[in-house]
Design an enzyme around this catalytic site. Structure first.
Site, mmCIF file in Angstrom:
data_model
loop_
_atom_site.group_PDB
_atom_site.id
_atom_site.type_symbol
_atom_site.label_atom_id
_atom_site.label_comp_id
_atom_site.label_asym_id
_atom_site.label_seq_id
_atom_site.Cartn_x
_atom_site.Cartn_y
_atom_site.Cartn_z
ATOM 1 N N LEU A 65 166.690 1.616 -148.701
ATOM 2 C CA LEU A 65 166.128 1.483 -150.173
ATOM 3 C C LEU A 65 166.002 2.641 -151.001
ATOM 4 O O LEU A 65 165.781 3.758 -150.509
ATOM 5 C CB LEU A 65 164.937 0.574 -149.995
ATOM 6 C CG LEU A 65 164.966 -0.738 -149.444
ATOM 7 C CD1 LEU A 65 163.803 -1.166 -149.023
ATOM 8 C CD2 LEU A 65 165.670 -1.525 -150.109
ATOM 9 N N THR A 96 165.286 7.617 -147.974
ATOM 10 C CA THR A 96 164.390 8.879 -148.257
ATOM 11 C C THR A 96 163.142 8.529 -148.900
ATOM 12 O O THR A 96 163.419 8.181 -150.052
ATOM 13 C CB THR A 96 165.349 10.103 -148.972
ATOM 14 O OG1 THR A 96 166.615 10.285 -148.261
ATOM 15 C CG2 THR A 96 164.690 11.394 -149.047
ATOM 16 N N LYS A 171 164.245 15.967 -143.983
ATOM 17 C CA LYS A 171 165.075 15.324 -145.068
ATOM 18 C C LYS A 171 164.492 16.170 -146.261
ATOM 19 O O LYS A 171 165.550 16.715 -146.885
ATOM 20 C CB LYS A 171 164.994 13.631 -145.269
ATOM 21 C CG LYS A 171 165.531 13.234 -146.199
ATOM 22 C CD LYS A 171 167.082 13.559 -146.305
ATOM 23 C CE LYS A 171 167.747 13.064 -147.574
ATOM 24 N NZ LYS A 171 169.422 13.385 -147.374
ATOM 25 N N LYS A 246 164.250 13.106 -157.602
ATOM 26 C CA LYS A 246 163.357 12.310 -156.653
ATOM 27 C C LYS A 246 162.955 13.199 -155.560
ATOM 28 O O LYS A 246 161.871 13.477 -155.134
ATOM 29 C CB LYS A 246 163.931 10.883 -156.257
ATOM 30 C CG LYS A 246 162.874 10.268 -155.072
ATOM 31 C CD LYS A 246 163.244 9.247 -154.502
ATOM 32 C CE LYS A 246 164.187 9.313 -153.303
ATOM 33 N NZ LYS A 246 164.816 8.362 -152.493
HETATM 34 P P1 NAD Z 1 171.224 2.767 -154.299
HETATM 35 O O1 NAD Z 1 170.281 2.452 -155.562
HETATM 36 O O2 NAD Z 1 172.781 2.652 -154.520
HETATM 37 O O3 NAD Z 1 170.986 1.385 -153.203
HETATM 38 C C1 NAD Z 1 169.634 0.964 -152.888
HETATM 39 C C2 NAD Z 1 169.990 -0.819 -152.869
HETATM 40 O O4 NAD Z 1 168.761 -1.349 -152.453
HETATM 41 C C3 NAD Z 1 170.345 -1.596 -154.061
HETATM 42 O O5 NAD Z 1 171.393 -2.221 -153.791
HETATM 43 C C4 NAD Z 1 169.273 -2.131 -154.557
HETATM 44 O O6 NAD Z 1 169.484 -3.541 -155.157
HETATM 45 C C5 NAD Z 1 168.528 -2.461 -153.185
HETATM 46 N N1 NAD Z 1 167.079 -2.913 -153.316
HETATM 47 C C6 NAD Z 1 166.274 -2.452 -154.018
HETATM 48 N N2 NAD Z 1 164.850 -3.023 -153.764
HETATM 49 C C7 NAD Z 1 165.302 -4.072 -152.792
HETATM 50 C C8 NAD Z 1 164.413 -5.044 -152.143
HETATM 51 N N3 NAD Z 1 162.912 -5.012 -152.482
HETATM 52 N N4 NAD Z 1 165.105 -5.685 -151.319
HETATM 53 C C9 NAD Z 1 166.345 -5.789 -151.217
HETATM 54 N N5 NAD Z 1 167.148 -4.872 -151.723
HETATM 55 C C10 NAD Z 1 166.489 -4.005 -152.595
HETATM 56 O O7 NAD Z 1 170.712 3.819 -153.294
HETATM 57 P P2 NAD Z 1 171.561 4.710 -152.518
HETATM 58 O O8 NAD Z 1 172.550 6.019 -152.990
HETATM 59 O O9 NAD Z 1 172.511 4.005 -151.329
HETATM 60 O O10 NAD Z 1 170.572 5.439 -151.427
HETATM 61 C C11 NAD Z 1 169.500 4.821 -150.807
HETATM 62 C C12 NAD Z 1 168.651 5.816 -150.065
HETATM 63 O O11 NAD Z 1 169.238 6.864 -149.299
HETATM 64 C C13 NAD Z 1 167.669 6.636 -150.989
HETATM 65 O O12 NAD Z 1 166.679 6.856 -150.366
HETATM 66 C C14 NAD Z 1 168.515 8.050 -151.090
HETATM 67 O O13 NAD Z 1 167.697 9.033 -151.593
HETATM 68 C C15 NAD Z 1 169.148 8.139 -149.908
HETATM 69 N N6 NAD Z 1 170.236 8.997 -149.595
HETATM 70 C C16 NAD Z 1 171.240 8.681 -150.560
HETATM 71 C C17 NAD Z 1 172.530 9.494 -150.407
HETATM 72 C C18 NAD Z 1 173.646 9.304 -151.204
HETATM 73 O O14 NAD Z 1 174.563 10.283 -151.346
HETATM 74 N N7 NAD Z 1 173.579 8.240 -152.112
HETATM 75 C C19 NAD Z 1 172.476 10.533 -149.506
HETATM 76 C C20 NAD Z 1 171.560 10.459 -148.303
HETATM 77 C C21 NAD Z 1 170.298 9.875 -148.579
#
Ligand code: NAD
Length: 301
Positions: A65, A96, A171, A246
């Site tokens: 999330l 994260t 992280k 963030k």
């Molecule tokens: P994103 O915004 O693409 O995906 C998050 C998903 O969570 C969305 O589809 C949203 O609809 C869903 N969501 C939100 N609240 C919800 C709830 N209550 N119930 C069900 N679903 C819900 O984000 P992302 O890029 O996939 O990143 C996710 C996590 O991974 C973050 O914490 C980010 O910091 C971390 N991260 C991202 C990357 C990257 O390259 N994108 C790399 C490492 C870590």
């Protein structure tokens, strides 16, 4: 083969959940965004219409999330994972989030007898899709041992960092370094191009010299040298700039609390704040090169 509830099928979660399906697990997919759920159904998962449908009776629950408040909201309360999950389910949060929330959720899970780990990831969308993420894991050894085989199906490395919250601590330190070296990589490429160097030529040199960084060789912020990098598709995320901001805010809050000076981390946070405020909020974090080159926003001093 386990029944795994996967909550949060965004940029990262969609690829991770697909790899669990590939590994032979029965994945129950849930996201607030119905299109994200349907995309995963196309890859062999089962759609769950609610959090409760996903979690009830599952062997494991994985959450991916955006930030701490989302994790808190799905874990706590009458309709939360801690109420819904089977008593012997293993709970894995890969988002994260801040160390304090991770510790609080870890403590609440432990109080109810659950095996819980915080297991944030390193590696971008390509690593999530390719199953080559690095997981940094916090939690009791017993919970780590139960989570490890599931994480193995999504990553190339699964490393325990310590007790609850330790994965998140690792992280944010890692991502503070990433924010700093992405800005440094952009500055070096901008200067190289201004000096008349061809970016591919500079890439060939720096990637074999002491300037080599992940930001350069896996995520090059100019188009060309790394075909999978967001720079080749107009900086469409990838790792969205608000997510990097963030993480840099989390790093600064944590550094302040710990009484540790991180001047480069502070500057990286300022630069990403400006990038977010001045046109970068929809872009990948590597798009900061446009602002540093003076092509976006009011200029960086
Ligand atoms: P994103 O915004 O693409 O995906 C998050 C998903 O969570 C969305 O589809 C949203 O609809 C869903 N969501 C939100 N609240 C919800 C709830 N209550 N119930 C069900 N679903 C819900 O984000 P992302 O890029 O996939 O990143 C996710 C996590 O991974 C973050 O914490 C980010 O910091 C971390 N991260 C991202 C990357 C990257 O390259 N994108 C790399 C490492 C870590």
């Amino acid at each position: 083969m386990a029944e795994i509830a996967f909550i949060g099928l965004g940029n990262m979660g969609s690829g991770m959940a697909a790899n669990l399906v590939k590994a032979g697990h029965a994945v129950r997919a849930f996201d607030l965004n119905e299109a994200a759920v349907q995309a995963l159904v196309g890859k062999g998962a089962r759609a769950a219409s609610t959090l409760s449908v996903a979690v009830t009776g599952a062997d494991a629950v994985v959450t991916m999330l955006p930030a701490g408040p989302h994790v808190k909201s799905v874990y706590e309360g009458a309709d939360g994972i801690l109420e819904l999950a089977r008593a012997d389910a293993v709970l894995i949060d890969c988002s994260t989030i801040d160390v304090d929330t991770a510790r609080a959720v870890g403590a609440a899970a432990a109080a109810k007898g659950f095996s819980f780990v915080d297991a944030p990831v390193s590696g971008g969308v390509a690593a999530a899709e390719g199953g080559t993420l690095t997981f940094m894991v916090g939690g009791p050894e017993e919970a780590f041992n139960r989570a490890e085989p599931i994480l193995d199906a999504m990553g190339k490395a699964v490393i325990r960092a310590g007790e609850a919250g330790a994965g998140q601590a690792a992280k944010i330190c890692n991502n503070m370094l990433l924010g700093i070296h992405m800005i440094g990589t952009c500055e070096a490429l901008n200067l190289a191009m201004k000096l008349g160097l061809d970016p591919q030529n500079f890439y060939d040199i720096a990637s074999k010299a002491s300037g080599q960084t992940w930001s350069l060789t896996s995520y090059c912020p100019v188009p060309g040298p790394v075909p999978a990098a967001p720079s080749n598709r107009d900086y469409k995320p990838g790792f969205a700039a608000p997510m990097m901001l963030k993480d840099l805010k989390l790093a600064q809050a944590t550094a302040e609390e710990a009484g540790v000076e991180t001047p480069m981390g502070r500057r990286a946070r300022e630069i990403y704040q400006q990038f977010n405020d001045e046109g970068g909020a929809e872009l990948d974090f590597s798009g900061v090169i446009k602002m540093l080159a003076g092509e976006l926003g009011s200029g960086v001093k």
